[in-house]
Structure formats: C-alpha cells, structure tokens
Write an enzyme that holds these catalytic residues in place. Structure first.
Site, PDB file in Angstrom:
ATOM      1  N   LEU A 126     -31.268  -9.409  26.488  1.00  0.00           N
ATOM      2  CA  LEU A 126     -31.904  -9.725  25.209  1.00  0.00           C
ATOM      3  C   LEU A 126     -31.263  -8.909  24.090  1.00  0.00           C
ATOM      4  CD1 LEU A 126     -35.579 -10.388  24.434  1.00  0.00           C
ATOM      5  CD2 LEU A 126     -34.355  -8.727  23.040  1.00  0.00           C
ATOM      6  N   HIS A 230     -34.658   3.635  27.029  1.00  0.00           N
ATOM      7  CA  HIS A 230     -33.905   3.984  25.824  1.00  0.00           C
ATOM      8  C   HIS A 230     -34.871   3.942  24.638  1.00  0.00           C
ATOM      9  CE1 HIS A 230     -31.178   3.409  22.445  1.00  0.00           C
ATOM     10  NE2 HIS A 230     -30.226   3.898  23.212  1.00  0.00           N
TER      11      HIS A 230
END
Ligand SMILES: NC(=[NH2+])NCCC[C@H](N)C(=O)O
Length: 354
Positions: A126, A230
């Site tokens: 994505l 992240h």
C-alpha cells in the site's frame, strides 16, 4: 471523485512514483519499472482468470481521481503469501532453561524462522499520495480490498494477514537488521529490502540463520524493535486492529515489523457488509447518512467508492447518478455496502495462538 479499481498498464508511471515515494520502500512494490510492469500484467491475469482456490495470484488496485485522471494510491492482495516460494517470518517463542541441581529456571525468548504464515492471504504494497494521508481515501484504499475478498471468498484464504513495515531509527536504519541480518549479508537494510523486491528471495533461505535467535544476545535496540511498526504506519496499524486484526507471534525477518492476522469472518467489514439493490436519486434528494464503502459486483471491473449509506425504508441503497455511474451500476442492481467507521481498537495478541 475517488474510486478504487484494478490497475491497468496506463497506471505504470504513477505506480513508479508511488513506489519511489513509499515510506519506507516496500518489498512488494519495487521502485523498478520492469518489475512493476510484470506485476500489473500478473494482476490483470488474476482478475481475468477463473479461480476456485487461492494460489499465486496478485490483485493490484489503484485509488484514482477519475475526473482529474490521476492515480493517488495503490494496494495489493496476494492470494497466498507463500504460493510460489515459502513466506518467511520469525515466530516469537519461549524456551525454559532449567537445572534442578543448580535450582535455576530461566525463561528465554527466542525467534524461530517459520513458514507458518505461507497459507495466509496477504494485504500488502500500500502506497498513498501523502496529500491524502489520514483521510477517508486512505481508509478506502486500505479496506476496499476486504470488500473485494468478501465478494470472491473462494479466491482467498480464510486467514488474512498484514505485515507492517518495522521500526527504523532517525538515521533510517533498522536496529533489528543491524543486530541480526547484517551479520549474514554485508548490506544495509535499505539495500536488502530493495534486493528482496527486485530479485528472487531464495537468498533468504540460503543465507539467513537457520537456528533460533536468543533475544538476550541481541542489542537492546534490536529487542525494542521486535513487533514495533515504522512510525509512519502507526495509524494504519491502529485502523487494522480496529478492523479486527490481532497481533500474531510472527514478525518480519529483516526489520521485526509486526504481522497482524485475522479469520476474515471476524473482521468488521465482513460482519457489517450487506447487499442492497440500488435506487438512483438526485444528489439534493439524498438523506444525510454515515459514510460507507460501496462496491459493485463485477470482478475485473471492480469499483469501490465512499458514499453515504442512505437506505430507503424498503432497504434500497440510494445513490446519486454520479456515484452510480462511477460504480457502473443501474437502478435495481445489487451493491455491497459496509460502514467506513470502525469501533475503537483493541490491541491484543491472538488468543488462539499458544
Ligand atoms: N521487510 C522485508 N523486505 N522482509 C523480507 C521478506 C520477508 C517476507 N516475509 C517474505 O518471505 O517474503
């Protein structure tokens, strides 16, 4: 108007941009024109084939602003994570080191290489134009894939999984990679990530350590990165947990990013999705209603948009002529709708896993 549709070859330049600007760069979306072109062709084959059970198909979607002829994002479903090659993860385990003679008992956490996630369907790759981050367009891009899976369940596994990019520090280094993988490949994490996307992955099997890793032997920074996403993917992880995904014991083998999974029937979108016949009404005559994802029922012309979930007293979904045109549906045709809003997230480990 924003719409999700299958990728076409004309989207190649836009995909290249999205791949280059993904933070961090994604293995399943390599910033390489030839590889991306292969992926588009492969996706078109998947949408056009008759399929009875999940295999090596990739379904690639784009988020497009059709009125401006712009591609703003992309996302992929891999029908089976480890269809051609095994899908590698590290599984968190506990070992007990005990000696009755010395009267000691210590629990040691380990990471063991695993192929267990190979059967799962993977939501991956994505990337979104940063101007749309945090908007309903981002939710649509992420979750329209669930609307697709809900319509074609035979093409996908009962277990869905998402591997989130792992923690990187302010130098863009992966503390986990520095403590583990670096000893086996003299390359930076960014280089490895690139190689994994552009070349075959068989080097993973050939070079990654085959024995379990003992966590106390890793650096504290590496240990702290295990199962940590992240920073740019915090909200995305939150949304998937709200959707009903749960953290698994598996983490990525390069950066130790979290892998969440779910039986698809447990997901909010699956549980709340419902079919309705369409009724076309002028925009000004539509009642106010909560936003929903609305998808048509045509495999290779799949479309999914965000529109109001406005139901008539007899259960018809009322759409403006513009929305109906975007979906390519006429009055009386059935569409699948599911509310865009989600309950608040529960962050838990999958209880089914010992
Ligand atoms: N962040 C990464 N690039 N990880 C390496 C690939 C690992 C992945 N689970 C696979 O087997 O395909």
């Amino acid at each position: 108007m924003l719409v999700i549709r299958p990728v076409t070859l004309a989207d190649l330049p836009a995909l290249e941009q999205l791949a280059e600007h993904a933070v961090p760069r994604l293995t399943n979306l390599p910033a390489n024109r030839d590889r991306l072109e292969e992926r588009i062709v492969r996706s078109q084959e998947a949408f056009e084939s008759e399929i009875e059970y999940p295999g090596n198909e990739h379904y690639m979607f784009v988020l497009a602003d059709d009125s401006r002829n712009e591609v703003l994002g992309t996302a992929t479903i891999r029908a089976q994570a480890g269809a051609a090659e095994a899908y590698y993860t590290y599984r968190q385990e506990t070992l007990i080191h005990a000696s009755q003679q010395l009267n000691v008992r210590r629990e040691v956490q380990t990471l063991a290489l695993s192929h267990e996630a190979s059967d799962a369907t993977l939501l991956c790759a994505l990337s979104l134009d940063p101007r749309y981050k945090g908007t309903s367009a981002e939710s649509l891009l992420r979750r329209a894939r669930l609307m697709f899976i809900a319509q074609y369940p035979e093409r996908f596994s009962r277990i869905l999984a998402v591997a989130f990019p792992g923690f990187l520090d302010s130098q863009n280094e992966s503390p986990f990679w520095e403590s583990v993988g670096r000893h086996f490949f003299a390359r930076s994490f960014q280089e490895m990530n690139h190689i994994a996307g552009v070349r075959s992955k068989s080097f993973i099997a050939e070079v990654m350590p085959q024995f379990p890793l003992y966590l106390p032997l890793l650096t504290p920074q590496a240990r702290a990165a295990i199962g940590r996403e992240h920073p740019a993917h915090e909200e995305a992880l939150g949304e998937m947990l709200a959707e009903g995904f749960v953290r698994s014991r598996h983490v990525d083998i390069f950066d130790a990013g979290p892998i969440v999974k779910a039986e698809r029937e447990r997901l909010e979108t699956f549980r709340r999705a419902a079919w309705h016949p369409v009724r076309i009404r002028p925009e000004h005559a539509l009642p106010d209603a909560e936003p929903a994802m609305i998808a048509n029922q045509t495999l290779s012309d799949f479309r999914c948009i965000v529109a109001r979930y406005a139901l008539s007293p007899t259960g018809q979904l009322m759409l403006s002529p513009q929305h109906a045109a975007r979906l390519g549906v006429e009055e009386g045709r059935a569409v699948l709708a599911a509310p865009l809003s989600l309950p608040s997230a529960v962050d838990a480990l999958d209880e089914g896993e010992m």
